[in-house]
Structures are given as C-alpha cells and as structure tokens.
Design a protein around this motif. Sequence first.
Motif, PDB file in Angstrom:
ATOM      1  N   PHE A  93       0.853  -1.194   0.000  1.00 58.76           N
ATOM      2  CA  PHE A  93       0.000   0.000   0.000  1.00 58.76           C
ATOM      3  C   PHE A  93       0.887   1.242   0.000  1.00 58.76           C
ATOM      4  O   PHE A  93       1.853   1.337   0.785  1.00 58.76           O
ATOM      5  CB  PHE A  93      -0.917   0.011   1.230  1.00 58.76           C
ATOM      6  N   THR A  94       0.556   2.199  -0.865  1.00 55.94           N
ATOM      7  CA  THR A  94       1.406   3.373  -1.051  1.00 55.94           C
ATOM      8  C   THR A  94       0.665   4.690  -0.805  1.00 55.94           C
ATOM      9  O   THR A  94       1.131   5.744  -1.212  1.00 55.94           O
ATOM     10  CB  THR A  94       1.990   3.385  -2.474  1.00 55.94           C
ATOM     11  N   ASP A  95      -0.478   4.624  -0.131  1.00 58.89           N
ATOM     12  CA  ASP A  95      -1.272   5.833   0.095  1.00 58.89           C
ATOM     13  C   ASP A  95      -1.230   6.273   1.559  1.00 58.89           C
ATOM     14  O   ASP A  95      -2.211   6.762   2.111  1.00 58.89           O
ATOM     15  CB  ASP A  95      -2.721   5.625  -0.352  1.00 58.89           C
ATOM     16  N   TRP A  96      -0.077   6.157   2.187  1.00 60.65           N
ATOM     17  CA  TRP A  96       0.077   6.514   3.598  1.00 60.65           C
ATOM     18  C   TRP A  96       0.131   8.024   3.782  1.00 60.65           C
ATOM     19  O   TRP A  96       0.461   8.763   2.861  1.00 60.65           O
ATOM     20  CB  TRP A  96       1.323   5.845   4.173  1.00 60.65           C
ATOM     21  N   ALA A  97      -0.185   8.465   4.992  1.00 57.06           N
ATOM     22  CA  ALA A  97      -0.267   9.893   5.273  1.00 57.06           C
ATOM     23  C   ALA A  97       0.012  10.152   6.753  1.00 57.06           C
ATOM     24  O   ALA A  97       0.021   9.233   7.575  1.00 57.06           O
ATOM     25  CB  ALA A  97      -1.654  10.417   4.908  1.00 57.06           C
ATOM     26  N   ILE A  98       0.234  11.403   7.075  1.00 56.62           N
ATOM     27  CA  ILE A  98       0.298  11.841   8.468  1.00 56.62           C
ATOM     28  C   ILE A  98      -1.142  12.005   8.943  1.00 56.62           C
ATOM     29  O   ILE A  98      -1.941  12.661   8.280  1.00 56.62           O
ATOM     30  CB  ILE A  98       1.066  13.174   8.587  1.00 56.62           C
ATOM     31  N   PRO A  99      -1.524  11.422  10.072  1.00 61.90           N
ATOM     32  CA  PRO A  99      -2.942  11.433  10.454  1.00 61.90           C
ATOM     33  C   PRO A  99      -3.488  12.830  10.718  1.00 61.90           C
ATOM     34  O   PRO A  99      -2.846  13.647  11.385  1.00 61.90           O
ATOM     35  CB  PRO A  99      -2.976  10.587  11.731  1.00 61.90           C
ATOM     36  N   ALA A 100      -4.664  13.107  10.181  1.00 63.94           N
ATOM     37  CA  ALA A 100      -5.378  14.334  10.513  1.00 63.94           C
ATOM     38  C   ALA A 100      -5.788  14.284  11.984  1.00 63.94           C
ATOM     39  O   ALA A 100      -5.794  13.222  12.614  1.00 63.94           O
ATOM     40  CB  ALA A 100      -6.595  14.498   9.611  1.00 63.94           C
ATOM     41  N   ARG A 101      -6.169  15.432  12.537  1.00 61.14           N
ATOM     42  CA  ARG A 101      -6.400  15.539  13.980  1.00 61.14           C
ATOM     43  C   ARG A 101      -7.382  14.497  14.508  1.00 61.14           C
ATOM     44  O   ARG A 101      -7.126  13.834  15.515  1.00 61.14           O
ATOM     45  CB  ARG A 101      -6.910  16.940  14.329  1.00 61.14           C
ATOM     46  N   ASP A 102      -8.544  14.327  13.861  1.00 59.17           N
ATOM     47  CA  ASP A 102      -9.546  13.404  14.388  1.00 59.17           C
ATOM     48  C   ASP A 102      -9.200  11.949  14.095  1.00 59.17           C
ATOM     49  O   ASP A 102      -9.679  11.046  14.784  1.00 59.17           O
ATOM     50  CB  ASP A 102     -10.931  13.758  13.841  1.00 59.17           C
TER      51      ASP A 102
END
Length: 204
Positions: A93-102
């Motif tokens: 999987f290549t769609d990782w991100a820094i988590p949004a606040r919620d």
Amino acid sequence: MSAVEKVAPAVQLPEIGQPFQGGFFSGVTVEGGKRYANITAGAAHELVGAWGEYGVKIEGADSFTDSRANTEAMAAAGSDLAQKVLALDIGGFTDWAIPARDVQELQYRNFKPTTRENYCWNRDGDNPNSIPVGLLYTEESPAQTAIVAFREDSPEAFQERWYWSSSQRSANYAFSMSFDVGLQDITDKGHELRVRPVRRSLID
C-alpha cells in the motif's frame, strides 16, 4: 451498483487492533457523508521530523479528517517529513499519510499505551467525525488499550511522546498530541515530533 461502489466495494471490517490492509484497524471516521476505515501503520514505520516551516500557511492542510490531502499539501510546500511519509510502501500500500487531527484521536482512544490518567482540561477527546462520536476524555477513559501489542513496552506501542497530526492550526502551528496522557494541543511547526502513518479505505 453506483460507480463509487464499483471502484470501492464495501469493506469487511475487523476488530480494532487487528491486522488490516498494511497496518492495524484503528476506527471509523466520516467525511462528506462517507465512512472510512482508518488503518495505522506498525511501530517500525514511525518517522521523526519537523512539520514544516514556521510562519508559512499551507493551503489545503486544514482538514481534521482527510489525512492524505493534508499530507500532500504539506509535501508540495516542501515538508521533508510529509514527503517521506508519501514515499512509504507498506504491505504493497502506497497511500500513507500523516494522520489528521480526528484520525489521530482514534489512535490514542484505541491504542493508549499507558495506565496513566488522561489529561482532560479543554476539548481533549472531542471527535465529532468518528463513529461512535468521540466524547471528552475523563481521567479514566480511555483506559489503557486492551490490545496487548499496543501496550507500553510492546512491539506496536506508541511512545510516551508528542506526535504530529497533519492538521494545520495557523502559519506558525499545527495540531499535535501527547501519547502519554492524551493532551491535544498545537506545536511550533519547526519542532521535531514523531509520526505514526495512516491510510484509509472507503466503507460506503
């Protein structure tokens, strides 16, 4: 069947903390009337760095739920940390991100590593975009996670440190969270904090 359903069929959800699509299932958020399953990467994929440049307001990095859009905006503006997260390939999987606040709040609510009392002064724990809706923390709730692998000193545990969210507060600050007591606050963008990457799958 709608076009959306053809592209993203209904997802069968596991229990919180179970392996799922490259990481561990960490809860459900709602955005634009659609439900998303959020997946937290394993501890081996944590990164450390500055959010971005102090004093620079980044357009498109203000969502409390869309981790990927925030992170892409950060990366386009030159954030080295965001660029490293976007380059991750975990379990194919290549769609990782820094988590949004919620999305980050769900990480603490479901994976709290310690037995310490929670910080519960302002709006810590308030999460109108999760299912179930997140309520203000009390000293006792959330309790230490029941998922052994995420308890302190276990392989997947969050450290008792500050972690970045990808949700921007202003030109100078972004939202962050302390994983020792659950304090949700803002931090100078130039500080180096940890990140536990996330991705999400459309449920319906």
